[in-house]
Write an enzyme that holds these catalytic residues in place. Structure first.
Site, mmCIF file in Angstrom:
data_model
loop_
_atom_site.group_PDB
_atom_site.id
_atom_site.type_symbol
_atom_site.label_atom_id
_atom_site.label_comp_id
_atom_site.label_asym_id
_atom_site.label_seq_id
_atom_site.Cartn_x
_atom_site.Cartn_y
_atom_site.Cartn_z
ATOM 1 N N TYR A 51 38.278 42.816 42.027
ATOM 2 C CA TYR A 51 37.130 42.377 41.232
ATOM 3 C C TYR A 51 36.339 41.350 42.032
ATOM 4 O O TYR A 51 36.905 40.453 42.646
ATOM 5 C CB TYR A 51 37.596 41.769 39.907
ATOM 6 C CG TYR A 51 37.950 42.789 38.853
ATOM 7 C CD1 TYR A 51 36.944 43.431 38.114
ATOM 8 C CD2 TYR A 51 39.275 43.119 38.586
ATOM 9 C CE1 TYR A 51 37.258 44.370 37.146
ATOM 10 C CE2 TYR A 51 39.599 44.055 37.621
ATOM 11 C CZ TYR A 51 38.592 44.683 36.899
ATOM 12 O OH TYR A 51 38.908 45.615 35.945
ATOM 13 N N GLU A 52 35.003 41.488 41.987
ATOM 14 C CA GLU A 52 34.141 40.615 42.783
ATOM 15 C C GLU A 52 33.071 39.914 41.953
ATOM 16 O O GLU A 52 32.386 39.026 42.467
ATOM 17 C CB GLU A 52 33.491 41.433 43.906
ATOM 18 C CG GLU A 52 34.529 42.115 44.799
ATOM 19 C CD GLU A 52 33.919 42.868 45.978
ATOM 20 O OE1 GLU A 52 32.684 42.816 46.134
ATOM 21 O OE2 GLU A 52 34.681 43.497 46.737
ATOM 22 N N HIS A 53 32.944 40.297 40.665
ATOM 23 C CA HIS A 53 31.962 39.696 39.765
ATOM 24 C C HIS A 53 32.656 39.427 38.429
ATOM 25 O O HIS A 53 33.462 40.240 37.972
ATOM 26 C CB HIS A 53 30.763 40.620 39.572
ATOM 27 C CG HIS A 53 30.164 41.091 40.865
ATOM 28 N ND1 HIS A 53 29.302 40.320 41.611
ATOM 29 C CD2 HIS A 53 30.337 42.255 41.552
ATOM 30 C CE1 HIS A 53 28.945 40.988 42.696
ATOM 31 N NE2 HIS A 53 29.564 42.160 42.691
#
Length: 304
Positions: free
Chosen positions: A150-152
């Site tokens: 996950y990046e956001h």
């Protein structure tokens, strides 16, 4: 007499001469399937002398494309499941005893729907949905582990840490997975979330797939090693992997000394493994970086 006692004590506490020193396996990892360009497991060269080779299917996302909404831990397949099917997973694992296959969760974006957000309704509901849906998916594809990418975020670091940590703990306790990894990069929001997870559940995380290719593409060998040591300090005690983007989009490029840096890390006993993003991009140039990385990991005398 005192001298005899000392000698006897040394004999008693000294390990047997044939005691093996246990050294963690050097792992090579490859993300695959995100770009739907027909790349297959069998296209990727697999060195049988590398102790562990991990494919990471990219991605499973808790998102419903038809309704264009996030689904609170109910994961669906968003990789090329035609070429990277359950039967393809079974075949590559049968043909190569050192191959394991995992699935990466999240990623940066989902088609034209925008960014992938970590967006749980609650800790309890997200963990319950994720455990159920991922267990089904993992069993269907005969997978071995999960990677968290996950990046956001539309959650606070505490919620992220508890959701992901509890999920990993449940899946490991029930024997659904044998490994778990995380894939952070050097961004303030990203690091805040992943370091909260590491602080509470780092003992359950087997690899840190740190995205060193998210640094600028002008990165030098010296800067790369400095970044590597800094992240090793952040994720203290973790198996931090060196990473390369095979489309040469960022970080320390091969032509600027990536493999030279890896050799230095290995000399310092810091190189736990290498991962590459991604097989989809590597296909265009004959997987040359994969071949170099695996040769380095399997041979202490390899020069490049």
């Amino acid at each position: 007499m005192d001298g005899i006692i000392v000698v006897l004590l040394l004999i008693l506490v000294a390990p047997p001469s044939n005691t093996a020193v246990v050294v963690p396996a050097a792992v090579f990892r490859e993300y695959i399937g995100a770009e739907f360009n027909d790349v297959k497991f069998s296209d990727v060269p697999i060195n049988p002398n590398v102790e562990e080779f991990h494919f990471l299917l990219s991605f499973a996302i808790d998102f419903d494309s038809s309704r264009r909404c996030f689904t609170n831990g109910v994961f669906n397949v968003f990789w090329d499941s035609y070429n990277l099917s359950p039967s393809a997973v079974a075949a590559i694992k049968k043909d190569h005893s050192n191959v394991r296959v995992g699935v990466s969760l999240g990623g940066d974006s989902v088609g034209d729907s925008g960014f992938v957000y970590f967006k749980p309704s609650s800790i309890a509901s997200w963990v319950s949905n994720a455990e159920r849906s991922l267990t089904k998916l993992i069993n269907t594809f005969n997978l071995d582990g999960i990677d968290i990418d996950y990046e956001h975020f539309e959650s606070d670091p505490n919620t992220f840490a508890e959701c992901i940590g509890q999920l990993i703990r449940r899946l490991k306790k029930k024997g659904v997975i044998s490994f778990a990894s995380i894939a952070p990069f050097d961004d303030a929001e990203v690091q805040t979330h992943y370091l909260a997870l590491w602080k509470r559940y780092g003992h359950l995380i087997d690899y840190v797939n740190f995205q060193f290719y998210a640094y600028d593409k002008t990165t030098t060998v010296h800067q790369f090693i400095k970044h590597f040591k800094a992240q090793s300090s952040n994720y203290e005690g973790g198996r931090i992997l060196a990473s390369l983007a095979s489309d040469d989009s960022g970080g320390l490029l091969s032509k600027h000394g990536f493999f030279k840096a890896c050799r230095r890390l290995r000399t310092d006993k810091l190189l736990h493994g290498i991962f590459i993003w991604s097989a989809d991009d590597s296909q265009a140039h004959g997987f040359r970086y994969e071949k170099k990385a695996q040769a380095l990991l399997q041979s202490p005398n390899y020069h490049y």
